[in-house]
Design a protein around this motif. Structure first.
Motif, PDB file in Angstrom:
ATOM      1  N   UNK A   1      42.161  45.206  41.501  1.00 38.64           N
ATOM      2  CA  UNK A   1      41.362  44.433  41.867  1.00 38.64           C
ATOM      3  C   UNK A   1      40.627  43.326  40.788  1.00 38.64           C
ATOM      4  N   UNK A   2      41.374  42.226  41.228  1.00 43.64           N
ATOM      5  CA  UNK A   2      41.658  41.337  40.339  1.00 43.64           C
ATOM      6  C   UNK A   2      40.154  40.347  40.394  1.00 43.64           C
ATOM      7  N   UNK A   3      39.911  40.231  39.483  1.00 44.64           N
ATOM      8  CA  UNK A   3      38.121  39.237  39.559  1.00 44.64           C
ATOM      9  C   UNK A   3      39.042  37.941  39.122  1.00 44.64           C
ATOM     10  N   UNK A   4      38.802  37.308  40.371  1.00 46.73           N
ATOM     11  CA  UNK A   4      40.112  35.902  40.267  1.00 46.73           C
ATOM     12  C   UNK A   4      38.768  34.432  39.659  1.00 46.73           C
ATOM     13  N   UNK A   5      37.214  35.051  39.723  1.00 51.66           N
ATOM     14  CA  UNK A   5      37.662  33.523  38.658  1.00 51.66           C
ATOM     15  C   UNK A   5      37.357  34.254  37.613  1.00 51.66           C
ATOM     16  N   UNK A   6      37.327  34.986  36.910  1.00 48.19           N
ATOM     17  CA  UNK A   6      37.545  35.157  35.188  1.00 48.19           C
ATOM     18  C   UNK A   6      39.447  34.778  34.973  1.00 48.19           C
ATOM     19  N   UNK A   7      40.192  35.186  36.113  1.00 46.27           N
ATOM     20  CA  UNK A   7      41.842  34.615  36.113  1.00 46.27           C
ATOM     21  C   UNK A   7      41.716  33.479  35.688  1.00 46.27           C
ATOM     22  N   UNK A   8      43.241  33.670  34.784  1.00 49.64           N
ATOM     23  CA  UNK A   8      43.241  32.028  34.345  1.00 49.64           C
ATOM     24  C   UNK A   8      44.603  31.954  35.009  1.00 49.64           C
ATOM     25  N   UNK A   9      45.053  31.894  35.866  1.00 51.78           N
ATOM     26  CA  UNK A   9      46.495  32.086  35.677  1.00 51.78           C
ATOM     27  C   UNK A   9      47.255  31.760  35.663  1.00 51.78           C
ATOM     28  N   UNK A  10      47.642  33.062  34.632  1.00 48.71           N
ATOM     29  CA  UNK A  10      49.134  33.342  33.967  1.00 48.71           C
ATOM     30  C   UNK A  10      49.990  33.436  33.977  1.00 48.71           C
ATOM     31  N   UNK A  11      49.898  33.956  35.443  1.00 52.08           N
ATOM     32  CA  UNK A  11      51.163  34.613  35.598  1.00 52.08           C
ATOM     33  C   UNK A  11      52.147  35.985  35.323  1.00 52.08           C
ATOM     34  N   UNK A  12      51.474  36.148  34.644  1.00 49.57           N
ATOM     35  CA  UNK A  12      51.960  37.724  33.873  1.00 49.57           C
ATOM     36  C   UNK A  12      52.209  38.848  35.005  1.00 49.57           C
ATOM     37  N   UNK A  13      50.579  39.392  35.315  1.00 50.57           N
ATOM     38  CA  UNK A  13      50.643  40.748  36.279  1.00 50.57           C
ATOM     39  C   UNK A  13      51.950  40.351  37.596  1.00 50.57           C
ATOM     40  N   UNK A  14      51.129  39.053  38.214  1.00 52.92           N
ATOM     41  CA  UNK A  14      52.413  38.862  39.213  1.00 52.92           C
ATOM     42  C   UNK A  14      54.390  38.498  38.830  1.00 52.92           C
TER      43      UNK A  14
ATOM     44  N   UNK B   1      35.321  52.146  48.404  1.00 53.11           N
ATOM     45  CA  UNK B   1      34.275  51.991  48.329  1.00 53.11           C
ATOM     46  C   UNK B   1      33.665  50.641  47.495  1.00 53.11           C
ATOM     47  N   UNK B   2      33.871  50.583  46.289  1.00 50.35           N
ATOM     48  CA  UNK B   2      33.856  49.767  45.454  1.00 50.35           C
ATOM     49  C   UNK B   2      34.550  48.615  46.283  1.00 50.35           C
ATOM     50  N   UNK B   3      36.081  48.779  46.684  1.00 51.23           N
ATOM     51  CA  UNK B   3      36.689  47.402  46.522  1.00 51.23           C
ATOM     52  C   UNK B   3      36.598  46.438  48.035  1.00 51.23           C
ATOM     53  N   UNK B   4      35.531  47.571  48.782  1.00 49.64           N
ATOM     54  CA  UNK B   4      35.117  46.785  49.950  1.00 49.64           C
ATOM     55  C   UNK B   4      34.063  46.072  49.676  1.00 49.64           C
ATOM     56  N   UNK B   5      33.345  46.523  48.867  1.00 52.53           N
ATOM     57  CA  UNK B   5      31.731  45.826  48.938  1.00 52.53           C
ATOM     58  C   UNK B   5      32.286  45.138  48.178  1.00 52.53           C
ATOM     59  N   UNK B   6      33.540  44.336  46.985  1.00 53.70           N
ATOM     60  CA  UNK B   6      34.309  43.301  45.818  1.00 53.70           C
ATOM     61  C   UNK B   6      34.384  42.625  47.063  1.00 53.70           C
ATOM     62  N   UNK B   7      35.390  42.965  48.477  1.00 54.20           N
ATOM     63  CA  UNK B   7      35.686  41.873  48.729  1.00 54.20           C
ATOM     64  C   UNK B   7      34.707  41.346  49.425  1.00 54.20           C
ATOM     65  N   UNK B   8      34.180  41.959  50.479  1.00 49.47           N
ATOM     66  CA  UNK B   8      32.756  40.754  51.093  1.00 49.47           C
ATOM     67  C   UNK B   8      31.888  39.875  49.622  1.00 49.47           C
ATOM     68  N   UNK B   9      31.727  40.699  48.910  1.00 46.10           N
ATOM     69  CA  UNK B   9      31.517  39.530  48.040  1.00 46.10           C
ATOM     70  C   UNK B   9      32.021  38.518  47.774  1.00 46.10           C
ATOM     71  N   UNK B  10      33.102  38.450  47.976  1.00 44.61           N
ATOM     72  CA  UNK B  10      34.158  37.258  47.993  1.00 44.61           C
ATOM     73  C   UNK B  10      34.871  36.317  48.390  1.00 44.61           C
TER      74      UNK B  10
END
Length: 75
Positions: free
Chosen positions: A1-14, A61-70
């Motif tokens: 899961x990537x916390x997109x709010x915290x992500x700075x878009x560095x592209x390293x993971x991708x 289960x946590x992913x579904x919660x996080x995605x719905x919050x997003x």
């Protein structure tokens, strides 16, 4: 899961785990598009390259919660 709010878009993971992460062009943030799209050691390397530690393993289960919050979130 990537916390997109915290992500700075560095592209390293991708860049490291291209079968798992991509950069959302509109938001300029990383996203997971295929969990397990790369070997586990490659995914871990991608996670380790994140300079802001915004990528974590979560269970379904946590992913579904996080995605719905997003939903509706503007980045």
């Amino acid at each position: 899961y990537v916390d997109e709010i915290a992500c700075i878009g560095c592209t390293f993971c991708a860049d490291v785990a291209r079968g798992t992460f991509y950069m959302d062009e509109q938001a300029g943030r990383a996203r997971v598009f295929n969990q397990g799209g790369d070997e586990p050691d490659v995914i871990q390397e991608a996670i380790d390259t994140c300079p802001v530690n915004c990528i974590t393993y979560v269970d379904l289960e946590d992913l579904q919660i996080l995605e719905s919050e997003r939903e509706g979130q503007v980045i």
